[in-house]
Enzyme design. Structure first.
Site, short mmCIF file in Angstrom:
data_model
loop_
_atom_site.label_atom_id
_atom_site.label_comp_id
_atom_site.label_asym_id
_atom_site.label_seq_id
_atom_site.Cartn_x
_atom_site.Cartn_y
_atom_site.Cartn_z
N GLY A 70 0.90 -1.22 -0.07
CA GLY A 70 0.08 0.01 0.03
C GLY A 70 0.68 1.34 -0.04
N ARG A 129 0.67 -5.07 -5.05
CA ARG A 129 1.05 -6.20 -3.98
C ARG A 129 1.79 -7.29 -4.60
NH1 ARG A 129 -0.84 -4.08 0.69
NH2 ARG A 129 -2.44 -2.48 0.64
N THR A 130 2.21 -7.41 -5.63
CA THR A 130 2.88 -8.56 -6.72
C THR A 130 3.79 -9.12 -5.37
OG1 THR A 130 2.77 -7.46 -8.63
CG2 THR A 130 4.05 -9.37 -8.27
N THR A 146 4.83 2.20 6.63
CA THR A 146 3.52 2.04 6.53
C THR A 146 2.49 3.02 7.59
OG1 THR A 146 1.71 0.54 7.58
CG2 THR A 146 3.85 0.43 8.70
N ILE A 147 1.46 3.55 7.16
CA ILE A 147 0.55 4.46 7.93
C ILE A 147 0.13 3.81 9.34
CG2 ILE A 147 -0.03 5.72 6.04
CD1 ILE A 147 -3.06 4.64 6.57
N ASP A 148 0.18 2.60 9.31
CA ASP A 148 -0.22 1.87 10.64
C ASP A 148 0.44 1.73 11.63
OD1 ASP A 148 -2.38 1.06 8.62
OD2 ASP A 148 -1.63 -0.82 8.38
N ARG A 158 -24.07 9.50 13.87
CA ARG A 158 -23.61 9.24 12.31
C ARG A 158 -22.43 9.01 12.37
NH1 ARG A 158 -28.20 10.40 11.60
NH2 ARG A 158 -29.03 12.18 10.43
N LEU A 172 -8.35 8.52 2.35
CA LEU A 172 -8.01 9.92 2.75
C LEU A 172 -6.53 9.82 3.61
CD1 LEU A 172 -11.19 12.12 3.61
CD2 LEU A 172 -9.57 12.29 1.61
O1 F6P Z 1 -1.39 -1.06 5.72
C1 F6P Z 1 -1.99 0.15 5.31
C2 F6P Z 1 -3.32 0.28 5.02
O2 F6P Z 1 -3.89 1.59 4.49
C3 F6P Z 1 -4.33 -0.27 6.21
O3 F6P Z 1 -4.59 0.78 7.14
C4 F6P Z 1 -5.61 -0.75 5.29
O4 F6P Z 1 -6.34 -1.57 5.99
C5 F6P Z 1 -5.10 -1.29 4.08
O5 F6P Z 1 -3.78 -0.74 3.93
C6 F6P Z 1 -6.14 -1.13 3.13
O6 F6P Z 1 -5.71 -1.40 1.66
P1 F6P Z 1 -5.91 -1.07 0.35
O7 F6P Z 1 -5.35 0.00 -0.11
O8 F6P Z 1 -5.29 -2.30 -0.47
O9 F6P Z 1 -7.41 -1.09 0.36
#
Ligand code: F6P
Length: 341
Positions: free
Chosen positions: A10, A72-73, A125-127, A265, A272
């Site tokens: 990603g 993601r290859t 990773t943003i995670d 809501r 984003l």
């Molecule tokens: O690992 C980064 C991430 O943005 C996760 O937070 C999220 O679950 C996933 O990738 C989303 O993946 P994709 O861009 O394949 O929908």
């Protein structure tokens, strides 16, 4: 030395700044030359690449996305290591710098250990869930975007006396939820690491409402409520068979409304959080990691990756980033709870 650079998995704000850091340091300090490999391992397996010069990385530090493209290859498909060796030899490529997350670094580490390929890594990773690095670039940008979004949702929530449920990314960890929630003053933060019951969530929401506040609930996409043993929202799997997360907010908001009687809501921030310019912090971190990766390749430290320890950039085993994922520790959850309700 001729070095191939690829971005895989990603995308993430700061990738371009890493690429710029690698190329500028490599050319200026080590007299290296570079090849940009398109779309991660796909470009290497399919021989899709271009000579990358200083001109190609001009003005990149603030630009989101990746000029190399990503995919993601899997590195062991479509000819795998044999094909990689062939393509690298044809272009005179000595080594690779792989910029990626869990899957990419695991694959790169295996290619070094089992195949003897010359690869160094940069964790991305943003995670913020990779091990052996304090923070990953992209995380600060994602938490900032999420914080701004929550601030905005709060004002409309206050006008209508509503509860807002905001879902953020993070896969199986709650770092973005914890930081954005804390920064924006959320009344409840829900993370995959710590299951919480609907009754507890309702109690926090009601308590905030009783104090005259518009309740703000921040939920990580991987959160599983107490009493459930899998994701509440079933989104199926992606093209690589990975479970797709997302949708818990759409489930939670009506539950909260039903239990508390407070109009609610849901907003899902989704991609984003990965788009647009990196923050200043991420630009600096990415640039430093890129420059360090160029040094690692120059010195032949195969299997290593550049990593952030405190304020220093150090070198660690690539495999250590993926051995155990970095989840939110209990003491951060306990610390945050005093702010809820
Ligand atoms: O690992 C980064 C991430 O943005 C996760 O937070 C999220 O679950 C996933 O990738 C989303 O993946 P994709 O861009 O394949 O929908």
């Amino acid at each position: 030395m001729k070095i191939g650079v690829l971005t895989s998995g990603g995308d993430c704000p700061g990738l371009n700044a890493v690429i710029r850091g690698i190329v500028r340091k490599g050319i200026r300090t080590h007299d290296a030359s570079f090849v940009g490999i398109r779309d991660g391992w796909r470009g290497l397996l399919e021989d899709d690449m271009f000579d990358m010069t200083m001109l190609d990385v001009r003005g990149l530090s603030g630009r989101g996305g990746t000029i190399l493209g990503t995919s993601r290859t899997h590195p062991y498909e479509d000819g795998g290591p044999e094909r990689m060796r062939e393509v690298m030899a044809a272009h005179g490529i000595d080594s690779l710098i792989a910029i990626g997350g869990e899957g990419t670094l695991a694959g790169a580490s295996r290619l070094v250990q089992e195949e003897g390929l010359h690869i160094v890594g940069v964790p991305k990773t943003i995670d913020n869930d990779l091990g052996n690095t304090d923070y990953t670039f992209g995380f600060d940008t994602a938490q900032s975007i999420a914080t701004e979004a929550i601030d905005r949702l709060r004002t409309t929530a206050e006008s209508h006396h509503r509860c807002m449920v905001i879902e953020v990314m993070g896969r199986n960890v709650g770092w973005i939820a914890l930081h954005a929630g804390m920064a924006a003053g959320a009344h409840a933060i829900l993370m995959p690491e710590f299951p919480v019951s609907f009754d507890q969530i309702a109690e926090w929401v009601t308590s905030a409402k009783d104090r005259g506040r518009a309740p703000i609930v921040v939920v990580a996409e991987g959160f599983v409520p107490e009493g459930f043993d899998s994701q509440v929202a079933d989104q199926g799997v992606d093209s690589r068979g990975r479970v797709r997360l997302g949708g818990i907010a759409n489930y939670l908001a009506p539950q909260i409304e039903e239990i508390t009687g407070i109009e609610s809501r849901a907003t899902i921030l989704g991609h984003l959080q990965r788009g647009g310019s990196p923050t200043a912090y991420d630009r600096v971190l990415s640039t430093r990691l890129g420059m360090a990766a160029a040094d690692l390749a120059q010195h032949g430290h195969w299997g290593k990756m550049a990593s952030l320890k405190g304020t220093d950039i150090v070198s660690v085993e690539m495999s250590s980033a993926v051995h155990s994922l970095k989840s939110v520790p209990l003491h951060r959850w306990e610390e945050a709870q005093v702010l809820f309700g």
